[in-house]
Motif scaffolding. Sequence first.
Motif, mmCIF file in Angstrom:
data_model
loop_
_atom_site.group_PDB
_atom_site.id
_atom_site.type_symbol
_atom_site.label_atom_id
_atom_site.label_comp_id
_atom_site.label_asym_id
_atom_site.label_seq_id
_atom_site.Cartn_x
_atom_site.Cartn_y
_atom_site.Cartn_z
ATOM 1 N N UNK A 1 -57.671 7.397 30.206
ATOM 2 C CA UNK A 1 -58.891 8.203 30.250
ATOM 3 C C UNK A 1 -59.532 8.240 28.865
ATOM 4 N N UNK A 2 -60.826 7.949 28.820
ATOM 5 C CA UNK A 2 -61.517 7.911 27.533
ATOM 6 C C UNK A 2 -61.855 9.337 27.072
ATOM 7 N N UNK A 3 -61.655 9.593 25.774
ATOM 8 C CA UNK A 3 -62.038 10.853 25.164
ATOM 9 C C UNK A 3 -62.799 10.604 23.881
ATOM 10 N N UNK A 4 -63.629 11.554 23.438
ATOM 11 C CA UNK A 4 -64.435 11.358 22.235
ATOM 12 C C UNK A 4 -63.565 11.310 20.981
ATOM 13 N N UNK A 5 -63.962 10.537 19.979
ATOM 14 C CA UNK A 5 -63.203 10.493 18.726
ATOM 15 C C UNK A 5 -63.355 11.798 17.944
ATOM 16 N N UNK A 6 -62.362 12.110 17.149
ATOM 17 C CA UNK A 6 -62.408 13.306 16.315
ATOM 18 C C UNK A 6 -63.332 13.083 15.118
ATOM 19 N N UNK A 7 -63.868 14.159 14.550
ATOM 20 C CA UNK A 7 -64.649 14.001 13.321
ATOM 21 C C UNK A 7 -63.838 13.271 12.251
ATOM 22 N N UNK A 8 -64.508 12.415 11.511
ATOM 23 C CA UNK A 8 -63.843 11.648 10.470
ATOM 24 C C UNK A 8 -63.141 10.402 10.957
ATOM 25 N N UNK A 9 -63.192 10.120 12.265
ATOM 26 C CA UNK A 9 -62.513 8.952 12.819
ATOM 27 C C UNK A 9 -63.095 7.658 12.253
ATOM 28 N N UNK A 10 -62.227 6.664 12.143
ATOM 29 C CA UNK A 10 -62.685 5.331 11.740
ATOM 30 C C UNK A 10 -63.125 4.589 12.995
ATOM 31 N N UNK A 11 -64.371 4.130 12.986
ATOM 32 C CA UNK A 11 -64.929 3.436 14.128
ATOM 33 C C UNK A 11 -65.288 2.019 13.719
ATOM 34 N N UNK A 12 -64.754 1.050 14.454
ATOM 35 C CA UNK A 12 -65.018 -0.363 14.200
ATOM 36 C C UNK A 12 -66.066 -0.850 15.193
ATOM 37 N N UNK A 13 -67.126 -1.439 14.672
ATOM 38 C CA UNK A 13 -68.169 -2.038 15.503
ATOM 39 C C UNK A 13 -68.122 -3.545 15.296
ATOM 40 N N UNK A 14 -67.941 -4.287 16.364
ATOM 41 C CA UNK A 14 -67.927 -5.743 16.287
ATOM 42 C C UNK A 14 -69.288 -6.246 16.748
ATOM 43 N N UNK A 15 -70.048 -6.824 15.830
ATOM 44 C CA UNK A 15 -71.377 -7.328 16.151
ATOM 45 C C UNK A 15 -72.453 -6.591 15.391
#
Length: 448
Positions: A1-15
């Motif tokens: 189940x998908x949940x929102x990331x916590x504040x300060x999370x590292x998010x990788x965007x490919x593209x």
Amino acid sequence: MYGPPKPGSKIIIVGAGCFGLATALALSSDKEKNYDIHVFDRGVIPIIDAASTDISKAVRMDYGTNKLCMELAVDAIRVWEQWNKERAENGLKPVYHNTGMIAFSDNGELSEYDKQGLETIREAGYGEFIEELSSEEIKKRYPFFETAVNNGYDIAYFNKVGGGYSWCNSSEAIMHIYKKCISNGVNFILGKESGCFESNLVDPQSPRTVLGIKTIDGNEHRGDRVILATGPWTPGVIDMQGQVIASGQVIVQFKLSDKDRRSLNDLPVWSGNVSKTGCYGFPVNDDGILKIGKHSIGYLNPRATDNISIPRTQASNPGDTIPLKALNEFREFLDTFLPLTTPLDVFYSRVCWYSDSIDGDFVICPHPNYDNYIVATGDSGHAMKFLPNIGQKIKDVIDAKDTEYTRAWAWRNKEAKLDFYDRPLLIQNNHKVLRMVTLEELKAKINC
């Protein structure tokens, strides 16, 4: 189940195309969440073979019965205008040009798609933007379309200046949003080795958990969320279960003389009964280039190992042009619609790659095979107009918000129409006659 990331999370965007940069800007603008954002791509920005890297893309509000996209386009236009103001303050040329658009039909009656679009626009309260034109009104206002009218393109409507059908300098717009991301502190890892996605890092103890990505240089990059915004390359790097397909569409450019440029001085964005011909075009740009495109079912380039269509671009195949069939279709249409082009050589041609979804809507949602992995794809050839505001809608998906858009762009639990995957191959293959045209064949026939 998908949940929102916590504040300060590292998010990788490919593209680092339209969806990727728009997402990076939206995420980095949320100072409360303070996400740590890292964008990976194999090239320098603007990415040379991304669909968004071009001299022009349409910015339209005309969307048939799709009210959601119409409203999103109207909101995007407001931001496009704001970007122009920002650029003017810094002595830069605008990236957005509101010329209006003329949409042709034939046989004295608007196409069903155009009728539906006008009805949606009027019901939404934007009817003052629309002006329906008779054949005589078209010829009087646009003398260069007299031949088109005489050949049956004899009725049209015009979405007025200020109304919302215009165009953007797409490559420059990409650079504009890229610089905004830099100012917001987004981290970019670019290059054919260090920035090139190779595979997902998956937790061996928990196959649904993606820990990050691995790049071609062998380095592992861990993150709390991965956003895959790789456009038409997406089904080639992750199982999309048939939801999208890489489709090659074609464009040509003509370089005009000063005389021809002056004769087309008032040319707006146009479509030549696009639901039948697929053809559309743009005003002549500052360099004297007239760009014309054709939107159709497109071409496929199946990969030998699994038959999945993947982009074949001029970045890896510098000699590529467009299929001979496409060139013949362009010439046949333009001879009757805009004969000014008949004696002109094709200055440039390109196969532009889309990520076509099974229903034309975007696919922006958690991937069903993973708990912390978002796909942002399915542009279907109409995403660039939303560059200024699509990122916020993607951010809503990342933050697990429930909106009309997140519901509309969710994973589809349905199959495509039977003919969705039945498209011509891009290049000659065994007994197929399809092939790329030569540079000599791009020259006007009357000059040969």
